[in-house]
Structure formats: C-alpha cells, structure tokens
Design a protein around this motif. Structure first.
Motif, short mmCIF file in Angstrom:
data_model
loop_
_atom_site.label_atom_id
_atom_site.label_comp_id
_atom_site.label_asym_id
_atom_site.label_seq_id
_atom_site.Cartn_x
_atom_site.Cartn_y
_atom_site.Cartn_z
N SER A 1 0.52 6.91 -21.12
CA SER A 1 -0.84 7.46 -21.26
C SER A 1 -1.29 7.65 -22.70
N GLY A 2 -0.41 7.38 -23.66
CA GLY A 2 -0.79 7.50 -25.05
C GLY A 2 -0.03 8.61 -25.77
N LYS A 3 0.30 8.38 -27.04
CA LYS A 3 1.04 9.34 -27.82
C LYS A 3 0.30 10.68 -27.90
N GLY A 4 1.04 11.76 -27.67
CA GLY A 4 0.45 13.09 -27.74
C GLY A 4 0.00 13.64 -26.40
N THR A 5 0.11 12.83 -25.33
CA THR A 5 -0.33 13.29 -24.02
C THR A 5 0.46 14.50 -23.56
N TRP A 6 1.78 14.44 -23.68
CA TRP A 6 2.63 15.55 -23.25
C TRP A 6 2.31 16.81 -24.04
N GLU A 7 2.19 16.69 -25.33
CA GLU A 7 1.94 17.84 -26.20
C GLU A 7 0.59 18.48 -25.90
N SER A 8 -0.42 17.67 -25.55
CA SER A 8 -1.76 18.21 -25.27
C SER A 8 -1.81 18.99 -23.96
N ASN A 9 -0.81 18.74 -23.08
CA ASN A 9 -0.66 19.50 -21.83
C ASN A 9 -1.94 19.58 -21.01
N PRO A 10 -2.53 18.45 -20.65
CA PRO A 10 -3.78 18.48 -19.89
C PRO A 10 -3.56 18.86 -18.43
N PHE A 11 -4.65 19.23 -17.74
CA PHE A 11 -4.58 19.36 -16.29
C PHE A 11 -4.44 17.96 -15.70
N VAL A 12 -3.63 17.86 -14.66
CA VAL A 12 -3.43 16.56 -13.99
C VAL A 12 -3.53 16.74 -12.48
N PHE A 13 -4.03 15.71 -11.82
CA PHE A 13 -3.93 15.62 -10.38
C PHE A 13 -2.57 14.98 -10.08
N ALA A 14 -1.74 15.66 -9.30
CA ALA A 14 -0.43 15.13 -8.93
C ALA A 14 -0.49 14.65 -7.50
N TYR A 15 -0.33 13.35 -7.33
CA TYR A 15 -0.39 12.74 -5.99
C TYR A 15 1.01 12.39 -5.53
N GLU A 16 1.37 12.88 -4.35
CA GLU A 16 2.64 12.49 -3.72
C GLU A 16 2.31 11.48 -2.64
N PHE A 17 3.20 10.50 -2.47
CA PHE A 17 2.90 9.41 -1.52
C PHE A 17 4.17 8.81 -0.96
N VAL A 18 3.99 8.01 0.08
CA VAL A 18 5.09 7.21 0.64
C VAL A 18 4.64 5.76 0.63
N LEU A 19 5.60 4.86 0.54
CA LEU A 19 5.29 3.44 0.60
C LEU A 19 4.89 3.11 2.03
N PHE A 20 3.68 2.58 2.19
CA PHE A 20 3.12 2.32 3.52
C PHE A 20 3.53 0.93 4.03
N ASP A 21 3.46 -0.04 3.19
CA ASP A 21 3.92 -1.41 3.55
C ASP A 21 4.12 -2.22 2.27
N HIS B 1 0.83 -1.21 0.00
CA HIS B 1 0.00 0.00 0.00
C HIS B 1 0.86 1.26 0.00
N ILE B 2 0.27 2.35 -0.46
CA ILE B 2 0.91 3.66 -0.36
C ILE B 2 0.00 4.56 0.48
N LYS B 3 0.58 5.62 1.04
CA LYS B 3 -0.18 6.62 1.78
C LYS B 3 -0.01 7.97 1.10
N ILE B 4 -1.13 8.59 0.74
CA ILE B 4 -1.09 9.88 0.04
C ILE B 4 -0.66 10.98 1.02
N THR B 5 0.36 11.75 0.64
CA THR B 5 0.86 12.81 1.52
C THR B 5 0.58 14.21 0.98
N ASN B 6 0.28 14.32 -0.31
CA ASN B 6 -0.02 15.65 -0.87
C ASN B 6 -0.76 15.48 -2.19
N VAL B 7 -1.63 16.45 -2.48
CA VAL B 7 -2.37 16.47 -3.74
C VAL B 7 -2.32 17.88 -4.29
N LYS B 8 -2.06 18.01 -5.58
CA LYS B 8 -2.11 19.32 -6.23
C LYS B 8 -2.58 19.13 -7.67
#
Length: 226
Positions: A206-226, A135-142
């Motif tokens: 995520s598929g060709k062209g993802t970087w170029e399309s520059n979508p909004f993303v949820f960025a999740y930071e986490f730590v390894l829980f176990d 499991h992971i534990k979410i530590t930040n979301v942006k």
C-alpha cells in the motif's frame, strides 16, 4: 458482480487461491472535517436484524464523523457486504484462457479478436468480473485501526508461520514476496512476530509509511468460493 484485486508481486492472489489468505484490509477513504470530529458507528435496532438474528442493515460495517455539537457528515460504507460473492481479478493468461481462442467479451475486443491480443491478456485491470474464474464469499466485515490487527488476523492475511532453528525463538514468521526461477513463491524475509511481518508487507503493498500512519481500515474476512 464486483471484483477484487490482490497483489501478484507479493504472491497474495495465489495465497488466496491456495486458501492461506482469508482476510484483506482496505484503507478507508474518508474526509475527516478536522481534529474535533470523532469517528462514530451506527446504532442498530430490531428492524436491522432478520428473523434468525443476523444483522442485515445496509450500514453493517459503516462509520461516520460527528463533532461535539452533533453535526454529522454521513455514513462511509464498506465496498463489500457479508454474504456477497466477489470475483478475484486475474488476467486472461493467469486464468487459463486459450491464447488463440476468440475473445468472447465484446468490451475487450482487440483488432484481431484473439485472447492473446486482448488488453486483458496480461493486465487483470481490463478483465471484466464475469470473465473471472475464481471467487470469494465475504463472511465478516469490521473496521479498525491498521495497527490493531491481531496476530491471528496477520496469519489470515497470508503471513506464513514456519519453524526454524534459532537460539532466540522456536519459530519466526515469513511472508511470500518474490518468485524464484521456477516460478515458485518463497519466503524472502524472516520476522520475530506476525505483526512485524505484516507491517512490512502492508508498506510494500500500500505504500511506504502506511503502517506508521495507522489509518482506519475495512477488514474483510472471506472464504474461497470457487
């Protein structure tokens, strides 16, 4: 409990288990009414914080759309919350289950009822979250545009920095991509910057062209829980 999937082909699940990957970006699924609508974020009040000053609002990390007249479409919330423990999806085989043991998960019983005959033996999509061993534990979301990722976050995404002999630069960057004959991950390509490496990796995942399309993303930071 929720579960989260990381790409196995490019070694990302193993990178999480090794503690090298501590962030993941997931494309925001949104329906922008038209180009006249701008992205907006919630404004928090005192009631949205606990006694220690931690943000506890359910809208933490959310965003919405609003036009110039103030019309609003509602909030788009991240799937995972800060403090939440999430199961890392793995097949029963990769999780180390005994292939000849009885399948203890009724919703995944095969005709014979053995782990090796289960639909989840080789396919992690059929493994329930309660059967996952790590499991992971979410530590930040942006939330941010994909191309706004920093070099530091690229490394948290699993990009590997390795020093090599080069007349042009003291180091280059690599990402784990394929398995060799001994089932060990190796760097298949080199790049001049971590962002250049991440751009190629996200297109493969995520598929060709993802970087170029520059979508909004949820960025999740986490730590390894176990």
């Amino acid at each position: 409990m929720k579960k989260i999937m990381f790409n196995d082909k490019f070694g990302l699940t193993q990178s999480v288990l090794d503690g090298r990957k501590t962030m993941t970006r997931r494309i925001c699924k949104y329906d922008r009414p038209d180009e006249s609508w701008d992205i907006v974020f919630p404004v928090f009040e005192s009631k949205d914080y606990d006694s220690e000053g931690n943000l506890i609002s359910p809208l933490y990390g959310a965003f919405g759309w609003k036009n110039k007249e103030g019309d609003f479409t509602g909030w788009n919330n991240p799937l995972y919350k800060v403090g939440e423990v999430v199961a890392i999806a793995q097949s029963y085989k990769d999780s180390g289950y005994d292939p000849d043991s009885l399948d203890r998960h009724p919703k995944d019983l095969s005709i014979r009822g053995l782990m090796k005959d289960s639909s989840g033996w080789n396919n992690k999509m059929f493994v329930k979250s309660y059967a996952c061993k790590h499991h992971i534990k979410i530590t930040n979301v942006k939330i941010e545009r994909l191309q706004d990722i920093s070099d530091e976050d690229c490394l948290k995404e699993g990009i590997v920095k390795q020093e090599v002999i080069s007349d042009e630069s003291p180091f280059l960057y690599a990402y784990d991509a394929f398995l060799d004959g001994d089932n060990k991950y190796f760097a298949s390509r080199w790049f001049r910057s971590p962002k250049e490496a991440f751009a190629v990796l996200i297109d493969k995942v995520s598929g060709k062209g993802t970087w170029e399309s520059n979508p909004f993303v949820f960025a999740y930071e986490f730590v390894l829980f176990d």
